[in-house]
Design an enzyme around this catalytic site. Structure first.
Site, PDB file in Angstrom:
ATOM      1  N   SER A  14       0.498  -1.257  -0.044  1.00  0.00           N
ATOM      2  CA  SER A  14       0.104  -0.294  -0.083  1.00  0.00           C
ATOM      3  C   SER A  14       0.997   1.275  -0.512  1.00  0.00           C
ATOM      4  CB  SER A  14      -0.913   0.330   1.080  1.00  0.00           C
ATOM      5  OG  SER A  14      -1.742  -1.441   0.715  1.00  0.00           O
ATOM      6  N   ARG A  37      -0.297   7.555   5.925  1.00  0.00           N
ATOM      7  CA  ARG A  37      -1.018   6.319   6.549  1.00  0.00           C
ATOM      8  C   ARG A  37      -2.324   7.222   6.669  1.00  0.00           C
ATOM      9  NH1 ARG A  37      -0.154   2.097   9.370  1.00  0.00           N
ATOM     10  NH2 ARG A  37       2.021   2.755   9.220  1.00  0.00           N
ATOM     11  N   HIS A  40      -4.013   6.252   3.354  1.00  0.00           N
ATOM     12  CA  HIS A  40      -3.756   4.515   3.140  1.00  0.00           C
ATOM     13  C   HIS A  40      -5.307   4.822   4.400  1.00  0.00           C
ATOM     14  CE1 HIS A  40      -3.030   0.928   5.105  1.00  0.00           C
ATOM     15  NE2 HIS A  40      -3.370   0.312   3.716  1.00  0.00           N
TER      16      HIS A  40
END
Length: 208
Positions: A14, A37, A40
């Site tokens: 990812s 993050r 994500h």
């Protein structure tokens, strides 16, 4: 159909997919981790255009976490998403009072949201702590009021409430006026997963 099953491999892949979206933003390594993050968690690379990280935010968050700070959340969903095992290893705990009966009673009596009442109840406990707000703009407005009027000084405010009533305005106020280091996303986007992801992004810089 073949697909990746290992959680760490999924996360690694990812981040590899996200990386090209950040190539033109001139981010340092730590800020890249926060951006990555958040993207994500959202599944949305467009977040890169609205994430705002105060220059001192990551350092302030790391220093507070190393000192064993606690994290104060506006809703239980934020608290649930934080890696509490790792936080406990660092000496801290995550708190949310939105479901506390006394807070509910105080909110009803004062005609305010429970998230606002919860922040008022936390009070001076917010000094030196991390505040993570992912749902309630009213909670962010209240914390900013406490910073201005009561000289409350969190180490870091992660303010990413989502929605169409007050969310963009509360984050704009955080971005433009506060003296406290912050992580935010401008506009209507945000939410509890984004708040928890931001906390974890900083915390994971200290190991997992």
């Amino acid at each position: 159909m073949e697909f990746i099953k290992d959680p760490l491999a999924i996360e690694k892949r990812s981040m590899e997919i996200i990386a090209p979206y950040l190539a033109g933003f001139d981010l340092d390594e730590q800020t890249t981790k926060v951006f990555s993050r958040i993207i994500h968690a959202a599944g949305d690379p467009d977040y890169a255009n609205i994430i705002k990280v105060h220059p001192e935010a990551i350092a302030a968050g790391l220093q507070a976490l190393k000192a064993g700070c606690d994290i104060y959340c506006d809703v239980e969903m934020v608290r649930t998403g934080i890696n509490k095992r790792r936080l406990a290893e660092l000496g801290g705990q995550a708190y949310c009072l939105v479901a506390d009966p006394a807070v509910a009673a105080e909110a009803k009596a004062a005609g305010i949201t429970r998230s606002m009442a919860a922040m008022r109840k936390f009070g001076a406990q917010l000094n030196g702590a991390i505040v993570a707000i992912g749902n309630a703009p009213t909670a962010l407005f209240e914390v900013l009021k406490m910073v201005k009027e009561e000289k409350i000084k969190p180490a870091l405010i992660i303010g990413v409430p989502v929605g169409f009533v007050g969310a963009a305005e509360s984050k704009e106020l955080l971005y433009t006026t506060t003296s406290v280091p912050f992580i935010t996303v401008l506009g209507n986007k945000g939410g509890s997963p984004i708040a928890a992801a931001s906390v974890n992004a900083v915390m994971y810089m200290l190991g997992r």
